[in-house]
Design a protein around this motif. Structure first.
Motif, mmCIF file in Angstrom:
data_model
loop_
_atom_site.group_PDB
_atom_site.id
_atom_site.type_symbol
_atom_site.label_atom_id
_atom_site.label_comp_id
_atom_site.label_asym_id
_atom_site.label_seq_id
_atom_site.Cartn_x
_atom_site.Cartn_y
_atom_site.Cartn_z
ATOM 1 N N THR A 204 0.864 -1.299 -0.005
ATOM 2 C CA THR A 204 -0.295 -0.028 0.242
ATOM 3 C C THR A 204 0.756 1.065 0.038
ATOM 4 O O THR A 204 2.062 1.264 0.361
ATOM 5 C CB THR A 204 -1.108 -0.132 1.232
ATOM 6 N N GLY A 205 0.519 2.364 -0.490
ATOM 7 C CA GLY A 205 1.042 3.524 -0.483
ATOM 8 C C GLY A 205 2.366 3.645 -1.477
ATOM 9 O O GLY A 205 3.122 4.290 -1.381
ATOM 10 N N GLN A 206 2.289 2.903 -2.593
ATOM 11 C CA GLN A 206 3.390 2.829 -3.446
ATOM 12 C C GLN A 206 2.920 3.306 -4.740
ATOM 13 O O GLN A 206 1.825 3.084 -5.117
ATOM 14 C CB GLN A 206 3.741 1.181 -3.452
ATOM 15 N N ILE A 207 3.960 3.639 -5.544
ATOM 16 C CA ILE A 207 3.711 3.887 -6.915
ATOM 17 C C ILE A 207 4.604 3.021 -7.812
ATOM 18 O O ILE A 207 5.738 2.894 -7.628
ATOM 19 C CB ILE A 207 4.164 5.424 -7.428
ATOM 20 N N LEU A 208 3.810 2.338 -8.699
ATOM 21 C CA LEU A 208 4.488 1.309 -9.865
ATOM 22 C C LEU A 208 4.937 2.098 -10.981
ATOM 23 O O LEU A 208 3.783 2.544 -11.457
ATOM 24 C CB LEU A 208 3.913 0.200 -9.689
ATOM 25 N N TYR A 209 5.946 2.074 -11.290
ATOM 26 C CA TYR A 209 6.468 3.228 -12.603
ATOM 27 C C TYR A 209 6.457 2.074 -13.573
ATOM 28 O O TYR A 209 7.571 0.978 -13.461
ATOM 29 C CB TYR A 209 7.691 3.870 -12.303
#
Length: 130
Positions: free
Chosen positions: A117-122
């Motif tokens: 949670t709270g992550q950005i997957l680039y």
């Protein structure tokens, strides 16, 4: 601001109130890691969405997980074709373009990963790194 930040903000609040449990995935932009742009309003709204994704992940836990996806060279802008993307790909680490299947795999990963949670997957071939 309305499309890229205000609407996701209002939808997140409504989702939390109505459902109280689940997953939210926001679409940011790989360029949120940079501070140089010719589209100030756009990138500012996406940077707000990135930070809102992280803040809401804390606020809505443990019942709602909130994450983001930062797509890179996936679809060409209106009026451009795939050759436009290939030209831009010369300047990113993996030197290639992505596709919608890569985005779908990222969505599935987020949905399947209960400790995420709270992550950005680039999904951008490393574009956010340069």
């Amino acid at each position: 601001m309305t499309i890229n930040f205000k609407i996701p903000y209002l939808l997140t609040k409504a989702f939390a109130k109505v459902y109280g449990k689940g997953n939210i995935i926001n679409f940011v932009d790989t360029k949120v890691e940079k501070n140089k742009t010719v589209h100030l309003d756009y990138i500012l709204s996406k940077k707000l969405l990135k930070d809102f994704t992280k803040i809401s992940a804390v606020e809505l836990a443990p019942n709602i997980r909130v994450n983001g996806i930062g797509p890179g060279l996936i679809l060409p802008p209106p009026g451009k074709d795939e050759s436009y993307l290939w030209d831009l790909a010369k300047n990113i680490p993996l030197k290639t373009i992505g596709n919608l299947e890569e985005i779908l795999k990222a969505v599935q990963f987020i949905l399947d990963s209960q400790f995420f949670t709270g992550q950005i997957l680039y999904i951008d071939g490393g574009e956010h790194l340069v």
